[in-house]
Design a protein around this motif. Structure first.
Motif, PDB file in Angstrom:
ATOM      1  N   ASN A 272       0.827  -1.213   0.000  1.00 26.32           N
ATOM      2  CA  ASN A 272       0.000   0.000   0.000  1.00 26.32           C
ATOM      3  C   ASN A 272       0.858   1.259   0.000  1.00 26.32           C
ATOM      4  O   ASN A 272       0.542   2.228  -0.707  1.00 26.32           O
ATOM      5  CB  ASN A 272      -0.941   0.008   1.205  1.00 26.32           C
ATOM      6  CG  ASN A 272      -2.063  -0.978   1.067  1.00 26.32           C
ATOM      7  OD1 ASN A 272      -2.314  -1.511  -0.003  1.00 26.32           O
ATOM      8  ND2 ASN A 272      -2.740  -1.255   2.172  1.00 26.32           N
TER       9      ASN A 272
ATOM     10  N   GLU B 149       2.325   1.819  -3.424  1.00 27.50           N
ATOM     11  CA  GLU B 149       1.316   2.198  -4.410  1.00 27.50           C
ATOM     12  C   GLU B 149       0.706   3.569  -4.097  1.00 27.50           C
ATOM     13  O   GLU B 149       0.730   4.470  -4.932  1.00 27.50           O
ATOM     14  CB  GLU B 149       0.198   1.161  -4.461  1.00 27.50           C
ATOM     15  CG  GLU B 149      -0.929   1.563  -5.393  1.00 27.50           C
ATOM     16  CD  GLU B 149      -2.205   0.768  -5.218  1.00 27.50           C
ATOM     17  OE1 GLU B 149      -3.132   1.024  -5.994  1.00 27.50           O
ATOM     18  OE2 GLU B 149      -2.288  -0.084  -4.307  1.00 27.50           O
TER      19      GLU B 149
ATOM     20  N   PRO C 142      -1.306   0.591  -9.562  1.00 29.21           N
ATOM     21  CA  PRO C 142      -2.354  -0.233  -8.960  1.00 29.21           C
ATOM     22  C   PRO C 142      -2.344  -1.669  -9.492  1.00 29.21           C
ATOM     23  O   PRO C 142      -2.558  -2.612  -8.730  1.00 29.21           O
ATOM     24  CB  PRO C 142      -3.640   0.491  -9.338  1.00 29.21           C
ATOM     25  CG  PRO C 142      -3.237   1.924  -9.468  1.00 29.21           C
ATOM     26  CD  PRO C 142      -1.852   1.868 -10.072  1.00 29.21           C
ATOM     27  N   GLU C 143      -2.057  -1.847 -10.785  1.00 32.42           N
ATOM     28  CA  GLU C 143      -1.987  -3.191 -11.361  1.00 32.42           C
ATOM     29  C   GLU C 143      -0.850  -3.987 -10.724  1.00 32.42           C
ATOM     30  O   GLU C 143      -1.001  -5.163 -10.409  1.00 32.42           O
ATOM     31  CB  GLU C 143      -1.781  -3.105 -12.874  1.00 32.42           C
ATOM     32  CG  GLU C 143      -1.691  -4.466 -13.538  1.00 32.42           C
ATOM     33  CD  GLU C 143      -1.395  -4.357 -15.027  1.00 32.42           C
ATOM     34  OE1 GLU C 143      -0.326  -3.803 -15.389  1.00 32.42           O
ATOM     35  OE2 GLU C 143      -2.225  -4.833 -15.816  1.00 32.42           O
TER      36      GLU C 143
ATOM     37  N   ASP D 158      -1.874  -4.915  -7.196  1.00 34.71           N
ATOM     38  CA  ASP D 158      -2.855  -6.009  -7.231  1.00 34.71           C
ATOM     39  C   ASP D 158      -2.188  -7.344  -7.511  1.00 34.71           C
ATOM     40  O   ASP D 158      -2.535  -8.361  -6.918  1.00 34.71           O
ATOM     41  CB  ASP D 158      -3.936  -5.736  -8.277  1.00 34.71           C
ATOM     42  CG  ASP D 158      -4.906  -4.662  -7.854  1.00 34.71           C
ATOM     43  OD1 ASP D 158      -4.962  -4.321  -6.646  1.00 34.71           O
ATOM     44  OD2 ASP D 158      -5.621  -4.149  -8.734  1.00 34.71           O
ATOM     45  N   TYR D 159      -1.221  -7.339  -8.425  1.00 31.26           N
ATOM     46  CA  TYR D 159      -0.486  -8.562  -8.734  1.00 31.26           C
ATOM     47  C   TYR D 159       0.210  -9.104  -7.477  1.00 31.26           C
ATOM     48  O   TYR D 159       0.091 -10.287  -7.162  1.00 31.26           O
ATOM     49  CB  TYR D 159       0.550  -8.285  -9.835  1.00 31.26           C
ATOM     50  CG  TYR D 159       1.504  -9.421 -10.052  1.00 31.26           C
ATOM     51  CD1 TYR D 159       1.191 -10.453 -10.931  1.00 31.26           C
ATOM     52  CD2 TYR D 159       2.723  -9.489  -9.382  1.00 31.26           C
ATOM     53  CE1 TYR D 159       2.059 -11.513 -11.136  1.00 31.26           C
ATOM     54  CE2 TYR D 159       3.599 -10.541  -9.573  1.00 31.26           C
ATOM     55  CZ  TYR D 159       3.259 -11.549 -10.452  1.00 31.26           C
ATOM     56  OH  TYR D 159       4.114 -12.608 -10.640  1.00 31.26           O
TER      57      TYR D 159
ATOM     58  N   ARG E 272      -0.430  -8.450  -4.305  1.00 24.81           N
ATOM     59  CA  ARG E 272      -1.418  -8.870  -3.298  1.00 24.81           C
ATOM     60  C   ARG E 272      -2.000 -10.235  -3.646  1.00 24.81           C
ATOM     61  O   ARG E 272      -2.092 -11.121  -2.792  1.00 24.81           O
ATOM     62  CB  ARG E 272      -2.548  -7.850  -3.200  1.00 24.81           C
ATOM     63  CG  ARG E 272      -2.184  -6.602  -2.471  1.00 24.81           C
ATOM     64  CD  ARG E 272      -3.422  -5.722  -2.292  1.00 24.81           C
ATOM     65  NE  ARG E 272      -3.028  -4.368  -2.016  1.00 24.81           N
ATOM     66  CZ  ARG E 272      -3.064  -3.372  -2.896  1.00 24.81           C
ATOM     67  NH1 ARG E 272      -3.520  -3.570  -4.115  1.00 24.81           N
ATOM     68  NH2 ARG E 272      -2.672  -2.171  -2.549  1.00 24.81           N
ATOM     69  N   LYS E 273      -2.423 -10.382  -4.901  1.00 25.92           N
ATOM     70  CA  LYS E 273      -3.047 -11.645  -5.316  1.00 25.92           C
ATOM     71  C   LYS E 273      -2.076 -12.811  -5.185  1.00 25.92           C
ATOM     72  O   LYS E 273      -2.439 -13.869  -4.674  1.00 25.92           O
ATOM     73  CB  LYS E 273      -3.550 -11.540  -6.755  1.00 25.92           C
ATOM     74  CG  LYS E 273      -4.788 -10.706  -6.892  1.00 25.92           C
ATOM     75  CD  LYS E 273      -5.207 -10.585  -8.349  1.00 25.92           C
ATOM     76  CE  LYS E 273      -6.395  -9.667  -8.503  1.00 25.92           C
ATOM     77  NZ  LYS E 273      -6.717  -9.443  -9.923  1.00 25.92           N
TER      78      LYS E 273
END
Length: 83
Positions: free
Chosen positions: A56, A59, A67-68, A71-72, A74-75
């Motif tokens: 976070n 970002e 953000p992409e 997200d990568y 995090r996922k």
């Protein structure tokens, strides 16, 4: 067969771009979390929280990753998705 190879190459390139050259604090927390997973650390929940916060920070606060990208990370690492 070429589609599978192209997909694997694309995935490898994305991983290389998204998992290297991170800010030092994010790389540190990512490495600590990976090590915690490998060693079944009793502090895994703390390491998870540190990594989440670092993603976070990179970002939102620092604007170093997109953000992409966030997200990568995090996922893949926090939610265990197969990417």
């Amino acid at each position: 067969m070429e589609d599978i190879n192209d997909a694997l190459i694309h995935q490898t390139e994305r991983e290389r771009a998204y998992e290297y050259g991170l800010p030092e604090y994010l790389q540190h927390d990512l490495d600590a979390y990976k090590k915690g997973l490998q060693t079944h650390s009793g502090l895994l929940d703390c390491l998870w929280g540190e990594l989440y916060g670092s993603i976070n920070m990179a970002e939102i606060s620092d604007g170093i990753i997109t953000p992409e990208h966030a997200d990568y990370l995090r996922k893949k690492y926090l939610y265990g998705a197969q990417l």
